[in-house]
Scaffold this motif. Structure first.
Motif, short mmCIF file in Angstrom:
data_model
loop_
_atom_site.label_atom_id
_atom_site.label_comp_id
_atom_site.label_asym_id
_atom_site.label_seq_id
_atom_site.Cartn_x
_atom_site.Cartn_y
_atom_site.Cartn_z
N PRO A 101 0.81 -1.22 0.00
CA PRO A 101 0.00 0.00 0.00
C PRO A 101 0.84 1.27 0.00
CG PRO A 101 -0.88 -1.60 1.55
CD PRO A 101 0.44 -2.13 1.11
N SER A 102 1.91 1.27 0.78
CA SER A 102 2.83 2.41 0.82
C SER A 102 4.16 1.91 1.36
CB SER A 102 2.29 3.54 1.70
OG SER A 102 2.21 3.13 3.06
N THR A 123 6.96 8.95 2.46
CA THR A 123 6.44 7.65 2.02
C THR A 123 5.99 7.76 0.56
OG1 THR A 123 4.20 8.18 2.81
CG2 THR A 123 5.67 7.01 4.33
N TYR A 124 5.93 6.63 -0.11
CA TYR A 124 5.56 6.57 -1.52
C TYR A 124 4.45 5.54 -1.74
CZ TYR A 124 10.00 9.00 -2.11
OH TYR A 124 11.04 9.90 -2.02
N ARG A 125 3.60 5.83 -2.72
CA ARG A 125 2.53 4.91 -3.10
C ARG A 125 2.44 4.86 -4.61
NH1 ARG A 125 -2.58 5.61 -4.78
NH2 ARG A 125 -2.69 7.83 -4.23
#
Length: 237
Positions: free
Chosen positions: A97-98, A139-141
């Motif tokens: 998800p992330s 954070t990355y998604r």
């Protein structure tokens, strides 16, 4: 002795020789990878001479970030052998998800940190990753298919990018096969294919009563006018 003139003369003679070999006896040898390979090999030799990345970037007239991004596009991930850093990094982010920047840097600790950071930035700029937070809390998604750009030009560029990656990754494949990999309407797919074939990024070949598409590589040069990046997109399926 003028070193630049000598280099120009060597390059000129080398390109003439390559052209002659590529067309010998009526052949038409593929050359799509040649320029990129020359750049990458030359960078590697300059590094072996003890030059730092900043110096090498200056020698090519590139900013340090552009230099790192170009290297990332052309080189195999040192962490995930057999895949480019672009492909490996985006696939890793797509599996959850992330993911935090710290987790990504730890996962790809076999690759140079500036290169990993440069790839992350460009994936965000191209809309394939979303970024939240700052510093160690970043954070990355991975983007979903329904989160594509709204304006027509950006949408067309994104579709062309995804089509190119699909053809390179799964080709040779037909127009019908392509539709199962790329989340886009028929008109958008046809437009993207026509554009890529016209630009010689994708090749088409008739086999019986069907037309198949293929691509030897999927590397978009730094500074390309369209300004979009190639990357894998298994998470769109």
């Amino acid at each position: 002795m003028n070193v630049n003139l000598l280099i120009d003369a060597i390059v000129r003679q080398t390109t003439v020789l390559i052209a002659q070999l590529a067309t010998a006896a009526g052949a038409r040898a593929p050359l799509a990878h040649t320029a990129n390979q020359v750049f990458y090999d030359l960078v590697r030799e300059l590094r072996d001479q003890g030059l730092r990345n900043k110096v090498i970037a200056d020698m090519f007239g590139l900013s340090l970030r552009t230099y790192h991004n170009k290297i990332a596009r052309l080189s195999e991930s040192s962490t995930d052998r057999g895949r480019s850093l672009w492909e490996a990094l985006l696939a890793f982010a797509s599996e959850r998800p992330s993911v935090s920047r710290t987790e990504i840097l730890e996962r790809f600790k076999g690759d140079e940190e500036p290169v990993v950071r440069g790839v992350l930035t460009d994936l965000v700029d191209s809309g394939l990753l979303f970024r939240t937070g700052r510093g160690d809390l970043t954070t990355y998604r991975a983007a979903r298919a329904d989160e594509a750009p709204k304006d027509a030009a950006s949408q067309a560029e994104r579709t062309a990018s995804l089509v190119w990656v699909a053809v390179h990754r799964y080709g040779p494949l037909t127009r019908g096969d392509l539709a199962s990999h790329v989340p886009a309407g028929e008109d958008a797919l046809d437009s993207a294919l026509a554009r890529l074939v016209r630009d010689r990024r994708v090749a088409s070949e008739e086999r019986g009563d069907k037309l198949y598409y293929s691509s030897a590589e999927c590397v978009i040069p730094v500074g390309d006018a369209a300004g979009w990046e190639a990357a894998v997109f298994d998470h769109y399926q």
